[in-house]
Design a protein around this motif. Structure first.
Motif, PDB file in Angstrom:
ATOM      1  N   SER A  23       0.854  -1.195   0.000  1.00 38.35           N
ATOM      2  CA  SER A  23       0.000   0.000   0.000  1.00 38.35           C
ATOM      3  C   SER A  23       0.886   1.241   0.000  1.00 38.35           C
ATOM      4  O   SER A  23       1.948   1.252   0.639  1.00 38.35           O
ATOM      5  N   TYR A  25       0.853   5.729   0.133  1.00 39.24           N
ATOM      6  CA  TYR A  25       0.117   6.954   0.452  1.00 39.24           C
ATOM      7  C   TYR A  25       0.972   8.142  -0.005  1.00 39.24           C
ATOM      8  O   TYR A  25       2.139   8.204   0.352  1.00 39.24           O
ATOM      9  N   PRO A  26       0.372   9.046  -0.799  1.00 41.88           N
ATOM     10  CA  PRO A  26      -0.970   9.040  -1.374  1.00 41.88           C
ATOM     11  C   PRO A  26      -1.130   7.886  -2.377  1.00 41.88           C
ATOM     12  O   PRO A  26      -0.146   7.350  -2.877  1.00 41.88           O
ATOM     13  N   LEU A  27      -2.367   7.547  -2.666  1.00 39.26           N
ATOM     14  CA  LEU A  27      -2.632   6.517  -3.650  1.00 39.26           C
ATOM     15  C   LEU A  27      -2.098   6.934  -5.009  1.00 39.26           C
ATOM     16  O   LEU A  27      -1.951   8.130  -5.301  1.00 39.26           O
ATOM     17  N   GLU A  30      -2.903  10.266  -6.997  1.00 42.27           N
ATOM     18  CA  GLU A  30      -3.328  11.329  -6.083  1.00 42.27           C
ATOM     19  C   GLU A  30      -2.182  12.220  -5.616  1.00 42.27           C
ATOM     20  O   GLU A  30      -2.414  13.240  -4.984  1.00 42.27           O
ATOM     21  N   GLU A  55      -2.688  -1.348   4.259  1.00 40.64           N
ATOM     22  CA  GLU A  55      -3.587  -0.235   3.939  1.00 40.64           C
ATOM     23  C   GLU A  55      -3.947   0.565   5.186  1.00 40.64           C
ATOM     24  O   GLU A  55      -3.974   1.800   5.161  1.00 40.64           O
ATOM     25  N   SER A  58      -0.711   2.670   6.243  1.00 46.40           N
ATOM     26  CA  SER A  58      -0.328   3.746   5.323  1.00 46.40           C
ATOM     27  C   SER A  58      -1.335   4.886   5.355  1.00 46.40           C
ATOM     28  O   SER A  58      -0.955   6.074   5.379  1.00 46.40           O
ATOM     29  N   LYS A  59      -2.600   4.560   5.400  1.00 50.23           N
ATOM     30  CA  LYS A  59      -3.646   5.586   5.403  1.00 50.23           C
ATOM     31  C   LYS A  59      -3.663   6.366   6.712  1.00 50.23           C
ATOM     32  O   LYS A  59      -3.681   7.608   6.712  1.00 50.23           O
ATOM     33  N   ALA A  60      -3.653   5.656   7.845  1.00 53.29           N
ATOM     34  CA  ALA A  60      -3.718   6.331   9.148  1.00 53.29           C
ATOM     35  C   ALA A  60      -2.478   7.184   9.392  1.00 53.29           C
ATOM     36  O   ALA A  60      -2.574   8.326   9.868  1.00 53.29           O
ATOM     37  N   GLY A  62      -0.305   8.435   7.094  1.00 49.34           N
ATOM     38  CA  GLY A  62      -0.226   9.544   6.155  1.00 49.34           C
ATOM     39  C   GLY A  62      -1.234  10.647   6.428  1.00 49.34           C
ATOM     40  O   GLY A  62      -0.897  11.833   6.404  1.00 49.34           O
ATOM     41  N   GLN A  63      -2.463  10.266   6.722  1.00 42.91           N
ATOM     42  CA  GLN A  63      -3.507  11.271   6.933  1.00 42.91           C
ATOM     43  C   GLN A  63      -3.258  12.097   8.185  1.00 42.91           C
ATOM     44  O   GLN A  63      -3.465  13.316   8.190  1.00 42.91           O
TER      45      GLN A  63
END
Length: 300
Positions: A23, A25-27, A30, A55, A58-60, A62-63
């Protein structure tokens, strides 16, 4: 430091696996020149739901880092630790009943006014490259893999060549997993020496199956565009057995924050001395008149 970036180049290829456990980040699609946070994770192959783990992390990660950077210009070590804790919380939430066997590696990159922060857990890797120094001297930083073969190599038990073919090459010593009594910490490095033209490369081990540092530098040092370099990296890993994912990011310009403030227009200072000058002149005139009056008095 104020960073300007060229368009970041994302790689997220399936490779020889039937499912994508990496996974980023960003996708893919994007990322933009305005982005300052990048994450690449590799779900642990052979474990259940590796793609869920990568996933979630990487999402948590990065955001939350993006949210902090939107509020403050400098991203601190403590900020990263909070983001990592948040990523572990997201990993726990992805397996609420503690039923799945899953985990992930992690690489993290953040450009901010205080410099450039990199962090990693596992055998996914981070490079800081300077093509202007040439292929032999251009690798300024390469993260140390948290892997068994890396440890054995450092202890002198196997050679560098044997690391590539060892049956234990996929055994990693550190990873992010849910519901750990003691959460695994990351290796954290702050890089201050960043110049225009430098590259940062975050990649899973699938990108490194058939590529040495010399091959990576050969691509980065070429006169190809960044888009062409991205395609060459994909071509070089096309037959790899693993998923292969990466971010290749070139620095366009770096401006020191103090230099930037020095170049701002300076408002004219208030004329504080104007009143003082008037008063001084007035006192001089009075003194002169007093002297003249005294002279006249003596004369009379």
């Amino acid at each position: 430091m104020k960073f300007q970036l060229y368009q970041p180049q994302a790689i997220n290829e399936l490779g020889g696996r039937s499912n994508q456990e990496d996974s980023i980040y960003p996708l893919a699609g994007e990322a933009s020149v305005e982005r300052r946070v990048f994450v690449v994770c590799d779900g642990m192959g052979g474990l259940d739901k590796g793609e869920v783990a990568s996933e979630a992390v990487s999402k948590a990660l990065g955001q939350m880092a993006d949210a902090i950077l939107s509020a403050v210009p400098v991203f601190t070590d403590e900020d990263f630790r909070q983001c990592l804790s948040n990523a572990y919380d997201a990993l726990d939430a992805a397996d609420p009943n503690n039923e799945a066997s899953m985990g992930t590696t992690m690489t993290f990159l953040c450009f901010h006014d205080g410099g450039c922060m990199v962090a990693h857990i596992g055998d996914s890797r981070i490079y800081h490259l300077r093509p202007s120094l040439g292929p032999e001297k251009g690798v300024l930083y390469r993260s140390r893999d948290h892997s068994l073969v890396q440890q054995l190599y450092e202890q002198g038990e196997i050679s560098y060549e044997e690391m590539k073919t060892s049956p234990r090459k996929n055994v990693i010593l550190k990873a992010m997993q849910p519901h750990l009594e003691q959460r695994t910490g990351a290796t954290l490095v702050n890089i201050m020496d960043v110049k225009p033209g430098d590259y940062f490369y975050l990649c899973t081990d699938g990108m490194l199956e058939r590529m040495e540092d010399s091959g990576l530098m050969s691509i980065v040092c070429s006169t190809d565009t960044d888009e062409q370099k991205r395609q060459r990296l994909i071509n070089a890993t096309a037959n790899n057995a693993d998923n292969h994912s990466a971010y290749l990011i070139q620095v366009k310009d770096v401006t020191d924050v103090e230099e930037e403030s020095d170049n701002l227009p300076v408002a004219p200072e208030p004329k504080k001395n104007s009143k003082i000058s008037v008063v001084a002149i007035g006192l001089s005139v009075l003194s002169l008149l007093a002297g003249i009056a005294a002279g006249i008095a003596v004369f009379l």
